[in-house]
Write a protein that holds these residues in place. Structure first.
Motif, PDB file in Angstrom:
ATOM      1  N   GLY A  26       3.540  10.607  -7.109  1.00 58.98           N
ATOM      2  CA  GLY A  26       4.300  11.021  -7.441  1.00 58.98           C
ATOM      3  C   GLY A  26       5.800  11.185  -6.904  1.00 58.98           C
ATOM      4  O   GLY A  26       6.677  11.149  -7.878  1.00 58.98           O
ATOM      5  N   TYR A  27       5.204  10.250  -5.658  1.00 61.36           N
ATOM      6  CA  TYR A  27       6.928  10.427  -5.172  1.00 61.36           C
ATOM      7  C   TYR A  27       8.258   9.445  -5.243  1.00 61.36           C
ATOM      8  O   TYR A  27       9.016   9.846  -5.504  1.00 61.36           O
ATOM      9  N   ALA A  28       7.437   8.481  -6.156  1.00 62.42           N
ATOM     10  CA  ALA A  28       8.157   7.274  -7.117  1.00 62.42           C
ATOM     11  C   ALA A  28       7.837   7.256  -8.604  1.00 62.42           C
ATOM     12  O   ALA A  28       6.668   7.476  -8.405  1.00 62.42           O
ATOM     13  N   LYS A  29       8.737   6.865  -9.320  1.00 64.99           N
ATOM     14  CA  LYS A  29       7.872   6.464 -10.600  1.00 64.99           C
ATOM     15  C   LYS A  29       8.022   4.939 -10.806  1.00 64.99           C
ATOM     16  O   LYS A  29       7.162   4.039  -9.955  1.00 64.99           O
ATOM     17  N   PRO A  30       6.370   5.648 -11.237  1.00 64.24           N
ATOM     18  CA  PRO A  30       5.516   4.176 -11.223  1.00 64.24           C
ATOM     19  C   PRO A  30       6.114   3.538 -12.351  1.00 64.24           C
ATOM     20  O   PRO A  30       7.189   3.113 -13.303  1.00 64.24           O
ATOM     21  N   SER A  31       5.476   1.561 -11.788  1.00 64.75           N
ATOM     22  CA  SER A  31       5.829   0.410 -12.424  1.00 64.75           C
ATOM     23  C   SER A  31       6.346   0.686 -13.758  1.00 64.75           C
ATOM     24  O   SER A  31       4.843   1.104 -14.654  1.00 64.75           O
ATOM     25  N   ALA A  32       6.943  -0.168 -14.904  1.00 63.93           N
ATOM     26  CA  ALA A  32       7.116  -0.267 -15.857  1.00 63.93           C
ATOM     27  C   ALA A  32       5.709  -1.248 -15.956  1.00 63.93           C
ATOM     28  O   ALA A  32       6.104  -2.341 -16.260  1.00 63.93           O
ATOM     29  N   ARG A  65       1.139  -1.189   0.083  1.00 69.51           N
ATOM     30  CA  ARG A  65      -0.488   0.084   0.349  1.00 69.51           C
ATOM     31  C   ARG A  65       0.499   1.506   0.099  1.00 69.51           C
ATOM     32  O   ARG A  65       1.068   2.294  -0.331  1.00 69.51           O
ATOM     33  N   LEU A  66       1.748   1.452   0.915  1.00 71.44           N
ATOM     34  CA  LEU A  66       2.720   2.205   0.264  1.00 71.44           C
ATOM     35  C   LEU A  66       3.423   2.868  -0.947  1.00 71.44           C
ATOM     36  O   LEU A  66       3.885   3.638  -0.911  1.00 71.44           O
ATOM     37  N   VAL A  67       3.553   1.256  -1.308  1.00 77.35           N
ATOM     38  CA  VAL A  67       4.018   1.971  -2.783  1.00 77.35           C
ATOM     39  C   VAL A  67       3.518   2.609  -3.462  1.00 77.35           C
ATOM     40  O   VAL A  67       3.110   2.446  -4.829  1.00 77.35           O
TER      41      VAL A  67
END
Length: 87
Positions: A63-69, A54-56
């Motif tokens: 927008g804090y982390a790049k989305p998964s490819a 859930r944190l991921v």
């Protein structure tokens, strides 16, 4: 909300490691105590994994982390059509 999930995550993983250690290294405990420790460790593991995921997801959405490819359906079907053809 993310702070609450992060706190739950830390507590769950701490419970997993603490009760897992007790369940694996305990000597002189009854079988009921070992089962209880193992169940608490398992619940800490499951809760920790769910909270982490859930944190991921929240960090990707904010927008804090790049989305998964992730692949689109068309990309996935094109890749599967080429399966086994490349040598």
């Amino acid at each position: 909300m993310n702070k609450a999930i992060a706190i739950i995550n830390v507590i769950a993983w701490a419970g997993f490691w603490a009760f897992g250690f007790l369940a694996l290294t305990a000597e002189g405990y009854t079988e009921a105590q070992l089962v209880t420790a193992a169940l608490l460790a398992a619940s800490g593991l499951i809760t920790g994994i769910i909270a982490y995921l859930r944190l991921v997801r929240g960090s990707e959405q904010s927008g804090y982390a790049k989305p998964s490819a992730r692949m689109t359906r068309a990309q996935r079907e094109a890749a599967q059509a080429q399966w086994g053809q490349i040598e």
